[in-house]
Design a protein around this motif. Structure first.
Motif, PDB file in Angstrom:
ATOM      1  N   GLN A  23      -2.564   9.727 -20.065  1.00 23.94           N
ATOM      2  CA  GLN A  23      -3.558  10.700 -19.634  1.00 23.94           C
ATOM      3  C   GLN A  23      -4.846  10.011 -19.187  1.00 23.94           C
ATOM      4  N   PHE A  24      -5.280   9.040 -19.999  1.00 22.72           N
ATOM      5  CA  PHE A  24      -6.514   8.359 -19.645  1.00 22.72           C
ATOM      6  C   PHE A  24      -6.307   7.525 -18.378  1.00 22.72           C
ATOM      7  N   ALA A  25      -5.154   6.849 -18.313  1.00 25.03           N
ATOM      8  CA  ALA A  25      -4.823   6.077 -17.110  1.00 25.03           C
ATOM      9  C   ALA A  25      -4.838   6.982 -15.889  1.00 25.03           C
ATOM     10  N   ALA A  26      -4.301   8.171 -16.066  1.00 21.86           N
ATOM     11  CA  ALA A  26      -4.268   9.114 -14.955  1.00 21.86           C
ATOM     12  C   ALA A  26      -5.676   9.495 -14.521  1.00 21.86           C
ATOM     13  N   SER A  60     -14.939  -9.326 -16.697  1.00 21.99           N
ATOM     14  CA  SER A  60     -14.701  -8.983 -15.295  1.00 21.99           C
ATOM     15  C   SER A  60     -13.542  -8.002 -15.191  1.00 21.99           C
ATOM     16  N   GLN A  61     -13.747  -6.831 -15.774  1.00 19.89           N
ATOM     17  CA  GLN A  61     -12.730  -5.786 -15.704  1.00 19.89           C
ATOM     18  C   GLN A  61     -12.795  -5.079 -14.359  1.00 19.89           C
ATOM     19  N   VAL A  62     -11.650  -4.684 -13.863  1.00 23.95           N
ATOM     20  CA  VAL A  62     -11.660  -3.795 -12.704  1.00 23.95           C
ATOM     21  C   VAL A  62     -10.786  -2.583 -13.007  1.00 23.95           C
ATOM     22  N   LEU A  63     -10.993  -1.519 -12.247  1.00 29.44           N
ATOM     23  CA  LEU A  63     -10.326  -0.238 -12.533  1.00 29.44           C
ATOM     24  C   LEU A  63      -8.810  -0.351 -12.529  1.00 29.44           C
ATOM     25  N   SER A  64      -8.289  -1.070 -11.524  1.00 31.76           N
ATOM     26  CA  SER A  64      -6.829  -1.108 -11.403  1.00 31.76           C
ATOM     27  C   SER A  64      -6.199  -1.756 -12.635  1.00 31.76           C
ATOM     28  N   VAL A  65      -6.873  -2.784 -13.153  1.00 31.15           N
ATOM     29  CA  VAL A  65      -6.346  -3.461 -14.330  1.00 31.15           C
ATOM     30  C   VAL A  65      -6.416  -2.537 -15.549  1.00 31.15           C
ATOM     31  N   LEU A  66      -7.529  -1.818 -15.677  1.00 26.56           N
ATOM     32  CA  LEU A  66      -7.681  -0.891 -16.797  1.00 26.56           C
ATOM     33  C   LEU A  66      -6.611   0.190 -16.776  1.00 26.56           C
ATOM     34  N   THR A  67      -6.382   0.731 -15.583  1.00 22.02           N
ATOM     35  CA  THR A  67      -5.346   1.750 -15.449  1.00 22.02           C
ATOM     36  C   THR A  67      -4.032   1.213 -15.996  1.00 22.02           C
ATOM     37  N   TRP A  68      -3.748   0.011 -15.558  1.00 27.02           N
ATOM     38  CA  TRP A  68      -2.517  -0.654 -15.965  1.00 27.02           C
ATOM     39  C   TRP A  68      -2.430  -0.779 -17.485  1.00 27.02           C
ATOM     40  N   HIS A  69      -3.545  -1.180 -18.079  1.00 24.52           N
ATOM     41  CA  HIS A  69      -3.539  -1.395 -19.518  1.00 24.52           C
ATOM     42  C   HIS A  69      -3.361  -0.105 -20.310  1.00 24.52           C
ATOM     43  N   THR A  91       5.531  -6.820  -4.748  1.00 22.34           N
ATOM     44  CA  THR A  91       5.058  -5.702  -5.535  1.00 22.34           C
ATOM     45  C   THR A  91       5.807  -5.644  -6.857  1.00 22.34           C
ATOM     46  N   TYR A  92       5.091  -5.660  -7.938  1.00 20.80           N
ATOM     47  CA  TYR A  92       5.813  -5.520  -9.197  1.00 20.80           C
ATOM     48  C   TYR A  92       5.306  -4.325  -9.989  1.00 20.80           C
ATOM     49  N   THR A  93       4.229  -3.712  -9.484  1.00 22.99           N
ATOM     50  CA  THR A  93       3.695  -2.591 -10.256  1.00 22.99           C
ATOM     51  C   THR A  93       4.651  -1.413 -10.279  1.00 22.99           C
ATOM     52  N   ILE A  94       5.126  -1.043  -9.098  1.00 21.77           N
ATOM     53  CA  ILE A  94       5.998   0.127  -9.057  1.00 21.77           C
ATOM     54  C   ILE A  94       7.336  -0.153  -9.743  1.00 21.77           C
ATOM     55  N   PRO A  95       8.032  -1.253  -9.353  1.00 21.09           N
ATOM     56  CA  PRO A  95       9.267  -1.550 -10.090  1.00 21.09           C
ATOM     57  C   PRO A  95       8.990  -1.832 -11.559  1.00 21.09           C
ATOM     58  N   GLY A  96       7.817  -2.354 -11.852  1.00 16.08           N
ATOM     59  CA  GLY A  96       7.471  -2.638 -13.240  1.00 16.08           C
ATOM     60  C   GLY A  96       7.419  -1.381 -14.068  1.00 16.08           C
ATOM     61  N   ILE A  97       6.747  -0.379 -13.521  1.00 20.36           N
ATOM     62  CA  ILE A  97       6.583   0.858 -14.289  1.00 20.36           C
ATOM     63  C   ILE A  97       7.860   1.675 -14.319  1.00 20.36           C
ATOM     64  N   ILE A  98       8.465   1.812 -13.125  1.00 19.14           N
ATOM     65  CA  ILE A  98       9.653   2.658 -13.057  1.00 19.14           C
ATOM     66  C   ILE A  98      10.912   1.880 -13.423  1.00 19.14           C
ATOM     67  N   SER A 141      -8.641  -3.644  -1.815  1.00 15.41           N
ATOM     68  CA  SER A 141      -9.244  -4.335  -2.961  1.00 15.41           C
ATOM     69  C   SER A 141      -9.332  -3.404  -4.168  1.00 15.41           C
ATOM     70  N   ILE A 142      -9.618  -2.127  -3.896  1.00 18.40           N
ATOM     71  CA  ILE A 142      -9.688  -1.181  -5.012  1.00 18.40           C
ATOM     72  C   ILE A 142      -8.309  -1.063  -5.667  1.00 18.40           C
ATOM     73  N   LYS A 143      -7.267  -1.106  -4.818  1.00 22.06           N
ATOM     74  CA  LYS A 143      -5.911  -0.949  -5.330  1.00 22.06           C
ATOM     75  C   LYS A 143      -5.364  -2.219  -5.957  1.00 22.06           C
ATOM     76  N   GLU A 144      -5.941  -3.348  -5.580  1.00 21.31           N
ATOM     77  CA  GLU A 144      -5.341  -4.649  -5.911  1.00 21.31           C
ATOM     78  C   GLU A 144      -5.089  -4.783  -7.398  1.00 21.31           C
ATOM     79  N   LEU A 145      -3.873  -5.134  -7.752  1.00 16.70           N
ATOM     80  CA  LEU A 145      -3.550  -5.311  -9.160  1.00 16.70           C
ATOM     81  C   LEU A 145      -2.835  -6.632  -9.403  1.00 16.70           C
TER      82      LEU A 145
END
Lengths: 409, 363
Positions: free
Chosen positions: A372-375, A355-364, A65-72, A340-344
């Motif tokens: 705010q938009f990510a949220a 081929s955009q997916v929601l999780s990637v967009l949130t990340w971006h 997992t790198y999303t959580i340590p990545g962000i925080i 799969s919805i969560k997969e990042l």
């Protein structure tokens, strides 16, 4: 991380705890042990394999997992191996070799983890505490500690569910990040924007499409592989099952890089099909493992008796076996859909403009500072997932956590 | 109705041989019991007859038709065999009626109305007429096994197979079901093969018992034959209780003369079991109910002074441990009587109940 992975440990251990014959505990009580002694001397040692296995699984999941340590973590001033790989391979200047080396190291660590996990769960089979007979577990009487336990659980729910999701919801309706909260900064424009940005709608569609397809594929392939392994046991089918479970040891990020570097020259690259390949490969192990224990619970004589009643092998499968493992299959379907919805971690490497997916967009949006938009996207994602969980419960009368917990544990 | 015939049937799993070349002829309408300890190959044999396992060698015939041979197997659903499993194997997601009707519905030639009537008939037969619409989980173990039985007989199979069908039931119910199964099989007259490890069950149910041991047939015969004339120490010990003492034949005996045997402790016994040549190493066998305790045996054949070790009251009989020098004998006395421990008595082993079995070196 603790909050994020707690549910997994719950899912993995509840099965073995529920399966444990309470008469074992009752015997300890009859021998004069107090509740606490029973818990420490009987219940805990017997569920130790399951607990350790769950612990190791979380260890592996954390490794990738790198999303959580990545962000925080990046703001808190520490780094992790997966995050480093991500930085090396996606930020300019790209250190490909460095990333590959780090990825290989990561792979080794997780494979060791999986190997350990397998060893531990294998020994756990020695304590087969599960009898075929029905018994009723007796809930533990907590007495005066009840309030303490309730408070602890409440604290957990608050920290794990209420606060993050509340913050998410709150920031999704704010115009900008503000230290103080007043009525003027609230807006629904992010949600409005969500439904008007064409990019967004295609990402939403892609996400749902991929999740459902990956779910169906994992159920079908996973069930088939497990069925072959169990009912036609031979070296070839065992090998097939082993190979299909192997990706569990491969961190999503390593997987993503591997797939990217493999398929970048093929027409598959740049389409959503490469994402499908990634999702199916990444979540197939769950399909195989969970359907395996589902099938193992079906006594082969149930199928054989159908054959003796004149049913062809296919008929026995469709009339007897599949209906009986149906709850398990549905649990897998929704588990994979949700994951799969969560997969990042893999998606981030494999997506393209088409081929955009929601999780990637949130990340971006997050990366770009538009929290705010990510949220808002996050809220939509969460609502879809909660909706799915509720729908499963209502439509199929399957308790997702029970079904999965039983199978995984 | 059809008979079943096994010709030199062999079943191997990898390097282990589960069934090692057995020949059997099961007559039409006969109820044959395959009896033996676990691992003797009885269930494997049954599953081969069912078509659930392929045979490695030899043949299985139903009537004149070969259904199994090496590399060839008629699939189970096309053999016309009904089977009742140890685990009942009733389908939990169906009602009683749906379970019984399953096989009938697969056959498109049977009209709907007939299906209902036949299901009702089969359920009446096993005494479940009132529970037709129940879900399976609402039934007791005994009732579930009746459903399995109804499901097997409703298809009017040519052959009926039972794989330890009563071993999951409690003792009382098991005893009652034995008689019921036997009565039902007699009424329907279906050729039946029944696997069990319970010798009492075999005695109650069987026309003929096939005793199996290590993948081979140890003995075939009626329950009486096997009990009274066991062919080996294994058969003697598996069916019923027995005293067995090592010895050696001193004189073979003949038509009008008894045989004599010397036990390993030097004691001499007379037996009407003649024919083994002098010098043969034997197991001398005498069932506990034939070991008599008498007040005075002076001058009687095979009578010895002995001492009571313990005497246990079992209701319909007493189980008595007797010490005869360094030998220990077990006697069952009916009606029950009691002796104080260490009391001196006489025991008698009637010559007609003393069997001589050629000693098997491997045991």
């Amino acid at each position: 991380m603790f909050l994020f992975f707690c549910p997994f440990v719950y899912l993995f251990t509840i099965g073995s705890l529920r399966a444990m014959d309470t008469s074992l505990e009752e015997a300890a009580r009859a021998a004069g042990a107090t509740t606490l002694q029973t818990l420490a001397k009987i219940t805990l040692p017997m569920s130790l394999p399951a607990i350790l296995a769950a612990g190791l699984l979380v260890f592996i999941l954390c490794m990738e997992t790198y999303t959580i340590p990545g962000i925080i973590g990046s703001t808190a001033g520490f780094t992790t191996l997966p995050w480093q790989i991500f930085q090396d391979s996606s930020s300019v200047p790209v250190h490909r070799a460095h990333a590959a080396a780090a990825a290989t190291l990561l792979l080794l660590i997780t494979i060791t983890g999986v190997w350990l996990q397998r060893r531990l769960t294998r020994t756990s089979e020695k304590f087969v505490t599960v009898g075929g007979k029905g018994f009723r577990g007796r809930p533990l009487q907590l007495g005066a500690y009840r309030w303490f336990a309730t408070a602890l659980v409440a604290l957990y729910v608050l920290a794990a569910d209420v606060l993050p999701f509340g913050a998410l919801l709150l920031s999704s309706v704010m115009k900008y990040s503000a230290p103080t909260i007043n009525a003027q900064i609230f807006t629904l424009k992010h949600f409005a924007a969500f439904f008007t940005t064409p990019n967004m709608l295609s990402a939403l569609w892609n996400t749902i499409f991929l999740a459902v397809l990956a779910g169906v594929a994992c159920v079908a392939i996973g069930f088939l592989i497990s069925l072959l392994e169990i009912r036609m046991a031979n070296p070839a089918t065992r090998m097939l099952a082993f190979l299909s479970v192997l990706p569990v040891a491969v961190p999503g990020i390593v997987y993503g890089i591997g797939l990217l570097w493999t398929y970048v020259q093929t027409p598959l690259y740049g389409t959503i099909w490469i994402l499908l390949v990634a999702y199916v490969a990444k979540f197939l192990p769950y399909g195989v493992i969970v359907s395996r224990s589902g099938i193992l619970q079906i006594h082969p004589e149930l199928e054989e008796s159908a054959r003796m009643s004149g049913a062809s092998p296919w008929r026995a499968l469709s009339a007897i076996t599949i209906p009986l493992v149906q709850p398990t299959l549905i649990a897998i379907l929704f588990f994979v859909v949700l994951q799969s919805i969560k997969e990042l971690s893999a998606s981030l490497f494999l997506y393209t403009e088409n081929s955009q997916v929601l999780s990637v967009l949130t990340w971006h949006y997050m990366d770009a500072g538009d929290y705010q938009f990510a949220a808002a996207i996050g809220v939509v994602q969460t609502v879809i997932m909660i909706g799915l969980v509720i729908a499963t419960r209502a439509v199929f009368r399957v308790r997702l956590e029970t079904a999965l917990g039983k199978e995984l544990g | 109705m059809t008979g079943v015939r096994l010709e030199n049937m062999v079943k191997r799993y990898g390097s282990t041989t589960a069934v090692d070349g057995i020949d059997l002829d099961i007559a039409e309408g006969e109820l044959l019991v395959l009896l033996g300890p676990s691992g003797c190959g009885k269930t494997t044999t049954l599953r081969c007859i069912a078509g659930l396992e392929d045979v490695s060698d030899g043949r299985i015939l139903m009537g004149d038709r070969v259904v199994s041979s090496a590399g060839f197997s008629v699939p189970p659903e096309r053999r016309g065999i009904g089977m009742v499993f140890q685990s009942y194997a009733v389908w939990p997601h169906m009602t009683v009626t749906e379970n019984v009707a399953f096989g009938l519905k697969l056959n498109r030639d049977i009209p709907r109305a007939d299906i209902a009537a036949r299901v009702r008939g089969a359920l009446e037969l096993v005494g479940l007429g009132a529970l037709a619409e129940r879900g399976i989980s609402q039934l007791s173990g005994g009732q579930q096994q009746r459903v399995a039985l109804a499901r097997a007989v409703v298809l009017e199979p040519k052959v009926l197979l039972f794989d330890e069908p009563l071993s999951n039931l409690d003792a009382k119910l098991r005893e009652r079901m034995r008689f019921e199964l036997r009565a039902l099989q007699q009424r329907l007259g279906i050729t039946s093969i029944y696997v069990t490890h319970d010798q009492q069950e075999a005695m109650v149910i069987a026309d003929r018992v096939v005793l199996m041991h290590g993948g081979k047939i140890a003995q075939i015969g009626s329950p009486q034959e096997i009990y009274n004339r066991p062919a080996s120490l294994f058969a003697a010990e598996f069916i019923g209780l027995t005293n067995a003492i090592r010895g050696e034949v001193v004189s073979a005996g003949g038509a009008s003369e008894s045989a004599h045997v010397r036990l390993h402790n030097g004691l001499m016994l007379t037996s009407t079991n003649t024919g083994l040549p002098a010098g043969t190493a034997v197991d001398v066998m005498c069932r506990p109910e034939h070991v008599r305790i008498i007040p005075d045996g002076t001058g009687r054949e095979n009578s010895f002074r002995a001492q009571i070790e313990e005497s246990v009251f079992l209701g319909n009989l007493s189980d008595v441990g007797i010490r005869l020098g360094e030998l220990r004998l077990r006697s069952q006395v009916s009606p029950a009587a009691a002796w104080p421990a260490a009391s001196d008595v006489w025991v008698q082993l009637p010559p007609e109940n003393v069997l001589l079995l050629r000693a098997q070196t491997e045991d």
